[in-house]
Scaffold this active site. Structure first.
Site, PDB file in Angstrom:
ATOM      1  N   SER A 170     -23.439  48.445  29.196  1.00  0.00           N
ATOM      2  CA  SER A 170     -22.509  49.509  28.402  1.00  0.00           C
ATOM      3  C   SER A 170     -21.073  49.216  28.773  1.00  0.00           C
ATOM      4  O   SER A 170     -20.532  49.574  27.798  1.00  0.00           O
ATOM      5  CB  SER A 170     -23.109  50.788  28.558  1.00  0.00           C
ATOM      6  OG  SER A 170     -23.234  51.216  29.627  1.00  0.00           O
ATOM      7  N   ASP A 212     -23.258  54.300  34.335  1.00  0.00           N
ATOM      8  CA  ASP A 212     -23.470  53.297  35.501  1.00  0.00           C
ATOM      9  C   ASP A 212     -22.624  52.041  35.036  1.00  0.00           C
ATOM     10  O   ASP A 212     -22.164  51.972  33.936  1.00  0.00           O
ATOM     11  CB  ASP A 212     -24.562  52.770  36.105  1.00  0.00           C
ATOM     12  CG  ASP A 212     -25.427  52.010  35.072  1.00  0.00           C
ATOM     13  OD1 ASP A 212     -25.024  51.871  33.901  1.00  0.00           O
ATOM     14  OD2 ASP A 212     -26.679  51.501  35.248  1.00  0.00           O
ATOM     15  N   ASP A 216     -22.731  48.069  35.355  1.00  0.00           N
ATOM     16  CA  ASP A 216     -23.534  46.997  35.767  1.00  0.00           C
ATOM     17  C   ASP A 216     -22.710  45.946  35.859  1.00  0.00           C
ATOM     18  O   ASP A 216     -21.824  45.336  35.243  1.00  0.00           O
ATOM     19  CB  ASP A 216     -24.346  46.312  34.512  1.00  0.00           C
ATOM     20  CG  ASP A 216     -25.469  47.812  33.973  1.00  0.00           C
ATOM     21  OD1 ASP A 216     -26.154  47.980  34.908  1.00  0.00           O
ATOM     22  OD2 ASP A 216     -24.987  48.403  33.108  1.00  0.00           O
ATOM     23  N   ASP A 266     -24.870  49.329  39.641  1.00  0.00           N
ATOM     24  CA  ASP A 266     -25.863  48.364  39.696  1.00  0.00           C
ATOM     25  C   ASP A 266     -25.325  46.912  40.095  1.00  0.00           C
ATOM     26  O   ASP A 266     -24.668  46.346  39.325  1.00  0.00           O
ATOM     27  CB  ASP A 266     -26.875  48.132  38.537  1.00  0.00           C
ATOM     28  CG  ASP A 266     -27.915  49.230  38.385  1.00  0.00           C
ATOM     29  OD1 ASP A 266     -27.874  50.234  39.345  1.00  0.00           O
ATOM     30  OD2 ASP A 266     -28.792  49.164  37.424  1.00  0.00           O
ATOM     31  N   LYS A 317     -26.835  55.688  20.400  1.00  0.00           N
ATOM     32  CA  LYS A 317     -27.355  56.065  21.905  1.00  0.00           C
ATOM     33  C   LYS A 317     -27.465  57.518  22.555  1.00  0.00           C
ATOM     34  O   LYS A 317     -28.406  58.073  23.162  1.00  0.00           O
ATOM     35  CB  LYS A 317     -26.255  55.504  23.082  1.00  0.00           C
ATOM     36  CG  LYS A 317     -26.422  53.887  23.237  1.00  0.00           C
ATOM     37  CD  LYS A 317     -25.290  53.107  23.810  1.00  0.00           C
ATOM     38  CE  LYS A 317     -25.625  53.406  25.410  1.00  0.00           C
ATOM     39  NZ  LYS A 317     -25.543  52.178  26.054  1.00  0.00           N
ATOM     40  N   TYR A 336     -34.827  57.360  24.906  1.00  0.00           N
ATOM     41  CA  TYR A 336     -33.856  56.198  25.512  1.00  0.00           C
ATOM     42  C   TYR A 336     -34.302  56.204  26.999  1.00  0.00           C
ATOM     43  O   TYR A 336     -34.147  56.710  27.895  1.00  0.00           O
ATOM     44  CB  TYR A 336     -32.497  56.815  25.777  1.00  0.00           C
ATOM     45  CG  TYR A 336     -31.338  55.814  26.135  1.00  0.00           C
ATOM     46  CD1 TYR A 336     -30.699  55.552  25.157  1.00  0.00           C
ATOM     47  CD2 TYR A 336     -31.035  55.381  27.292  1.00  0.00           C
ATOM     48  CE1 TYR A 336     -29.546  54.406  25.558  1.00  0.00           C
ATOM     49  CE2 TYR A 336     -30.237  54.545  27.930  1.00  0.00           C
ATOM     50  CZ  TYR A 336     -29.263  54.279  26.646  1.00  0.00           C
ATOM     51  OH  TYR A 336     -28.246  53.219  27.131  1.00  0.00           O
TER      52      TYR A 336
HETATM   53  P1  ATP Z   1     -26.446  52.292  29.801  1.00  0.00           P
HETATM   54  O1  ATP Z   1     -25.469  52.913  29.250  1.00  0.00           O
HETATM   55  O2  ATP Z   1     -28.026  53.213  29.729  1.00  0.00           O
HETATM   56  O3  ATP Z   1     -26.261  52.152  31.116  1.00  0.00           O
HETATM   57  P2  ATP Z   1     -26.867  49.413  29.376  1.00  0.00           P
HETATM   58  O4  ATP Z   1     -26.543  48.597  27.983  1.00  0.00           O
HETATM   59  O5  ATP Z   1     -25.735  49.371  30.202  1.00  0.00           O
HETATM   60  O6  ATP Z   1     -26.814  50.970  29.031  1.00  0.00           O
HETATM   61  P3  ATP Z   1     -28.706  48.772  31.272  1.00  0.00           P
HETATM   62  O7  ATP Z   1     -30.059  49.601  31.220  1.00  0.00           O
HETATM   63  O8  ATP Z   1     -27.743  49.541  32.461  1.00  0.00           O
HETATM   64  O9  ATP Z   1     -28.254  48.934  29.876  1.00  0.00           O
HETATM   65  O10 ATP Z   1     -28.889  47.544  31.426  1.00  0.00           O
HETATM   66  C1  ATP Z   1     -27.749  46.566  31.695  1.00  0.00           C
HETATM   67  C2  ATP Z   1     -27.964  45.072  31.259  1.00  0.00           C
HETATM   68  O11 ATP Z   1     -28.972  44.614  31.943  1.00  0.00           O
HETATM   69  C3  ATP Z   1     -28.360  45.119  29.982  1.00  0.00           C
HETATM   70  O12 ATP Z   1     -27.009  44.943  29.140  1.00  0.00           O
HETATM   71  C4  ATP Z   1     -29.144  43.887  29.956  1.00  0.00           C
HETATM   72  O13 ATP Z   1     -28.413  42.800  29.861  1.00  0.00           O
HETATM   73  C5  ATP Z   1     -29.792  43.802  31.031  1.00  0.00           C
HETATM   74  N1  ATP Z   1     -31.322  44.574  30.934  1.00  0.00           N
HETATM   75  C6  ATP Z   1     -31.654  45.825  31.196  1.00  0.00           C
HETATM   76  N2  ATP Z   1     -32.748  46.025  30.699  1.00  0.00           N
HETATM   77  C7  ATP Z   1     -33.384  44.983  30.227  1.00  0.00           C
HETATM   78  C8  ATP Z   1     -34.414  44.459  29.593  1.00  0.00           C
HETATM   79  N3  ATP Z   1     -35.479  45.197  29.182  1.00  0.00           N
HETATM   80  N4  ATP Z   1     -34.447  42.938  28.868  1.00  0.00           N
HETATM   81  C9  ATP Z   1     -33.448  42.370  29.026  1.00  0.00           C
HETATM   82  N5  ATP Z   1     -32.258  42.850  29.651  1.00  0.00           N
HETATM   83  C10 ATP Z   1     -32.207  43.942  30.265  1.00  0.00           C
HETATM   84 MG    MG Z   2     -25.746  50.280  32.261  1.00  0.00          MG
END
Ligand code: ATP
Ligand code: MG
Length: 605
Positions: free
Chosen positions: A92, A103, A105, A157, A218, A227
């Site tokens: 995100s 977080d 990533d 992460d 979201k 979520y």
């Molecule tokens: P948030 O705002 O909840 O952190 P986010 O889009 O950053 O949302 P995360 O769950 O932190 O999502 O995951 C980070 C990245 O890891 C995603 O953008 C994706 O590329 C990868 N990822 C996470 N979960 C999956 C999944 N189930 N399948 C494939 N890729 C995933």
């Molecule tokens: Mg994230």
């Protein structure tokens, strides 16, 4: 004669409409943005700068790590420096839809002479030395191995990928599929996050509209408690791909219109038809690409949303029958709500109204993971959380159980216990609110002793010189919807959930790091009236004793009534080999619960 040019196709089909926004849609987009601001979704400039500083430090640390490993392996100074190293953000933050608490990533890309194991040893140690780093755990055996930490209070992460390149220059990009050749599978998976996020951004026609619509979706999904990838709902990337798909179908629409089409289309989607952002690619690797015609496991995906980057995979394989039903009913509610907003009969905040999980069901399962330290609790509760879906899947097979609804947010608490009995009770969900504190991410390590001394609670019934023992608990809830009785049904109905509970307990205890001496798992069946006050009222600070001890002073592990001989006469209620049954009998007038031996051992004393 010139033919009108075909509109550009952004996804796997032609757009539904290329119309520009109407004044009404633009005005609703404005009110949507105003509403979103009210939820504190946008971070301040100062917070944004802080994130940049943190990322700058992580990039420098990555280079320093590569340099140190290179030197250790005998590289001359200049080559060790040139080996480089680079971080990429994804998720995100990279999409531009993170908020204050999100977080980051982050992927650390390493040259070929740096082993990925060294990331979890040398890099881990380097991070440990940083004063800004707290709550760090390395999960090197995860599907996507990760170092989780807080850096200056920001949850990070941190994953790594080792490429087959001698140097990692600052201008490296990750889009070339050939970069994946000869890589360890874990490295391919770690690169995947970044490649997926970048593809999403490339495949969306109007990024500003996408960002507003995604922020709205979201927020809605979080408020409605749907979520969470781990619990069988959609996670961040799945929601992002769904919104991106609607943006492709309406390439010129503004955010308000996209949101309205989003809910309607998602409600009517012909699952398990997959949601794709582009045609799946073949590539240079001997790895599986999602294909329900070839792989039975892929065929079982109930709401497949497929990642665009090679090798494509299903981001929503965790969805169960229950979570699918819940999400579809939420799409329906949202579609109706947005329709009302569009005709002026409603306001955006109505879309974001809180879920009613704790008011919806008559019966709940309460699963408590406990241990004796913050560090082991993080790992143990994470493990239990990652397997909770298995319990839901098994509950779905139980006769008369229509729905097993997992709640997305586990509740973390620390209990300061002065006696062994108190410690035992806490692991069963029975505790003294004065000596119990709710924990949130980022404050797991807090010591509440000063607060306890101030309140004079710590010494109650114990040696004032001796520090009370801490018991950490993480509580998960599953709402149970039992088939309503059909008209004219008489007699007692029995619902037997002992098998799913026993299997689940066995499963989590089979974890190679499970330590019987310090970790516990209990499953308790409770009526809605017995839910802890802090969850019902939605304020974790308001900790009240959820239920009193029974007369013997022992915690009612499987609540609540005395075993009812009549009810227990049924064959389904035989205790299994763990000594546990969790049956409920639904009587003529009202359902009631038959008790049984403790559901599982509590934290060991
Ligand atoms: P948030 O705002 O909840 O952190 P986010 O889009 O950053 O949302 P995360 O769950 O932190 O999502 O995951 C980070 C990245 O890891 C995603 O953008 C994706 O590329 C990868 N990822 C996470 N979960 C999956 C999944 N189930 N399948 C494939 N890729 C995933
Ligand atoms: Mg994230």
């Amino acid at each position: 004669m010139s033919t009108p040019s075909k509109p550009r196709q952004w996804g796997v089909t032609a757009p539904i409409s290329t119309a520009s926004p109407t004044p009404h849609e633009l005005q609703l987009t404005e009110t949507l943005v105003e509403a979103l601001k009210g939820y504190n979704l946008f971070e301040s400039d100062q917070e944004a700068r802080k994130r940049e500083v943190v990322l700058g430090k992580l990039n420098t640390l990555t280079k320093e790590f590569v340099y140190q490993v290179s030197k250790k392996k005998g590289f001359p100074e200049s080559l060790a420096r040139e080996a480089g190293g680079k971080i990429f953000t994804y998720g995100s933050y990279r999409l531009g839809v993170h908020n204050a608490g999100s977080d980051i990533d982050c992927l650390s890309v390493l040259p070929r002479h740096v082993e990925r194991e060294e990331f979890f040893t040398t890099m881990y140690e380097m991070l440990k030395e940083q004063k800004e780093v707290t709550e760090m755990t390395a999960v090197s055996d995860a599907y996507v191995p990760v170092i989780k930490m807080h850096f200056s209070g920001i949850p990070i992460d941190f994953v790594c990928a080792r490429l087959s390149l001698a140097r990692i220059p600052d201008d490296l990009e990750l889009s070339d599929n050939n970069l994946l050749k000869n890589l360890d599978e874990r490295c391919i998976r770690s690169l995947n996050g970044s490649r997926v996020t970048d593809d999403i951004l490339r495949l969306v026609p109007n990024i500003p509209a996408f960002r507003i619509a995604l922020r709205c979706v979201k927020l809605w999904a979080k408020k409605r408690a749907i979520y969470s990838n781990v619990m069988g709902f959609f996670g961040g990337v799945a929601w992002a791909m769904l919104v991106a798909r609607i943006c492709q179908l309406y390439p010129n629409a503004c955010a308000g219109a996209i949101v309205s089409r989003f809910f309607r289309i998602m409600y009517q989607w012909n699952w398990p038809q997959p949601v794709l952002l582009k045609h799946m690619e073949d590539g240079p690797l001997p790895v599986r690409v999602w294909n329900p015609k070839l792989y039975p496991a892929d065929k079982s995906h109930r709401m497949p949303i497929i990642t665009p980057a090679y090798p494509s995979m299903c981001a929503t394989h965790n969805v169960t029958d229950s979570t699918r039903t819940i999400m579809i009913s939420e799409f329906k509610r949202a579609a109706e709500c947005v329709d009302k907003i569009f005709i002026g009969a409603g306001q955006w905040p109505e879309l974001f109204e809180n879920h009613t999980f704790f008011q919806t069901y008559k019966y709940y399962l309460q699963v408590i993971a406990s241990s004796d330290s913050a560090e082991s609790q993080l790992k143990w509760s994470g493990m239990v959380e990652s397997r909770l879906r298995q319990l839901v899947l098994k509950l779905e097979l139980v006769d008369m159980l229509v729905l097993a609804h997992p709640y997305i947010k586990p509740l973390d608490r620390v209990h300061y216990c002065s006696t062994d009995q108190e410690a035992l009770d806490a692991a069963y969900g029975v505790f003294n609110p004065q000596t119990t504190f709710a924990l949130t991410e980022g404050n797991m390590d807090v010591n509440h002793m000063d607060l306890l001394r101030e309140n004079g609670d710590s010494a109650e019934g114990s040696d004032p010189q001796q520090e009370p023992r801490k018991v950490y608990t993480t509580t998960f809830f599953i709402g149970l919807f039992i088939e309503p009785k059909t008209a004219g049904t008489t007699g007692t109905r029995k619902l037997n959930i002992s098998w799913p509970c026993a299997e689940f307990t066995k499963l989590v205890k089979a974890w190679d790091k499970y330590d019987e001496a310090t970790m516990g798992i209990t499953i308790k069946y409770i009526k809605s009236s017995m839910l802890p006050a802090d969850v019902v009222e939605g304020d974790p600070k308001k900790l009240k004793r959820p239920q009193s001890k029974n007369k013997t002073g022992n915690p009612p592990a499987v609540n609540v009534e005395k075993p009812n001989k009549k009810m227990r006469s049924g064959t389904e209620e035989q205790a299994d080999n763990t000594g546990m049954t969790n049956p409920v009998a639904t009587g003529n007038s009202e359902e009631s619960i038959a008790t049984a031996p403790p559901a599982a051992e509590p934290v060991s004393t």
